[in-house]
Design a protein around this motif. Structure first.
Motif, mmCIF file in Angstrom:
data_model
loop_
_atom_site.group_PDB
_atom_site.id
_atom_site.type_symbol
_atom_site.label_atom_id
_atom_site.label_comp_id
_atom_site.label_asym_id
_atom_site.label_seq_id
_atom_site.Cartn_x
_atom_site.Cartn_y
_atom_site.Cartn_z
ATOM 1 N N GLN A 98 35.517 89.936 -69.974
ATOM 2 C CA GLN A 98 36.433 89.158 -69.138
ATOM 3 C C GLN A 98 36.222 89.507 -67.672
ATOM 4 O O GLN A 98 36.087 88.622 -66.822
ATOM 5 N N LEU A 99 36.211 90.798 -67.393
ATOM 6 C CA LEU A 99 36.086 91.267 -66.014
ATOM 7 C C LEU A 99 34.776 90.797 -65.388
ATOM 8 O O LEU A 99 34.770 90.212 -64.296
ATOM 9 N N GLN B 274 40.986 79.418 -69.146
ATOM 10 C CA GLN B 274 41.582 80.746 -68.941
ATOM 11 C C GLN B 274 41.997 81.352 -70.277
ATOM 12 O O GLN B 274 41.813 82.544 -70.501
ATOM 13 N N GLN B 275 42.525 80.530 -71.176
ATOM 14 C CA GLN B 275 42.897 81.025 -72.501
ATOM 15 C C GLN B 275 41.670 81.506 -73.269
ATOM 16 O O GLN B 275 41.730 82.510 -73.970
ATOM 17 N N GLU C 161 34.694 86.908 -64.922
ATOM 18 C CA GLU C 161 35.536 86.443 -63.820
ATOM 19 C C GLU C 161 34.956 86.840 -62.463
ATOM 20 O O GLU C 161 34.954 86.028 -61.532
ATOM 21 N N ILE D 195 38.886 82.662 -71.895
ATOM 22 C CA ILE D 195 38.445 83.899 -71.243
ATOM 23 C C ILE D 195 39.252 85.080 -71.778
ATOM 24 O O ILE D 195 38.704 86.157 -72.026
ATOM 25 N N GLU D 196 40.524 84.862 -71.998
ATOM 26 C CA GLU D 196 41.396 85.941 -72.467
ATOM 27 C C GLU D 196 41.073 86.377 -73.894
ATOM 28 O O GLU D 196 41.514 87.438 -74.317
ATOM 29 N N THR D 197 40.279 85.594 -74.632
ATOM 30 C CA THR D 197 39.879 85.994 -75.979
ATOM 31 C C THR D 197 38.661 86.920 -75.957
ATOM 32 O O THR D 197 38.329 87.517 -76.977
ATOM 33 N N GLU E 244 37.701 92.961 -72.993
ATOM 34 C CA GLU E 244 38.132 93.230 -71.615
ATOM 35 C C GLU E 244 36.975 93.339 -70.620
ATOM 36 O O GLU E 244 37.025 92.759 -69.544
ATOM 37 N N ARG F 74 43.006 75.817 -70.444
ATOM 38 C CA ARG F 74 42.263 76.090 -71.682
ATOM 39 C C ARG F 74 41.160 77.121 -71.456
ATOM 40 O O ARG F 74 40.958 78.012 -72.261
#
Length: 64
Positions: free
Chosen positions: A15-16, A4-5, A19, A7-9, A12, A2
């Motif tokens: 996100q980088l 990770q999902q 992470e 984070i993907e929203t 970019e 969840r």
């Protein structure tokens, strides 16, 4: 999964930075060298990403 999902929203760049800072535990100085971005911009991106992640996680916890 969840998380990770969520984070993907994020955008970019956020996100980088999230992470690299959160999962890789890199300093803002190290991230700046890797990305060619100023430390101030990285801190702002991380702050925004962290706040968005907190809001989304709180939203998930409030689901019935």
């Amino acid at each position: 999964l969840r998380v990770q999902q969520l984070i993907e929203t994020l955008p970019e760049k956020q996100q980088l930075v999230f992470e690299l800072r959160y999962y890789q535990d890199l300093s803002f100085k190290d991230i700046a060298e890797l990305t060619g971005t100023s430390i101030g911009a990285l801190k702002a991106n991380y702050h925004h990403a962290k706040n968005k992640m907190e809001e989304k996680l709180i939203g998930l916890l409030n689901l019935p």
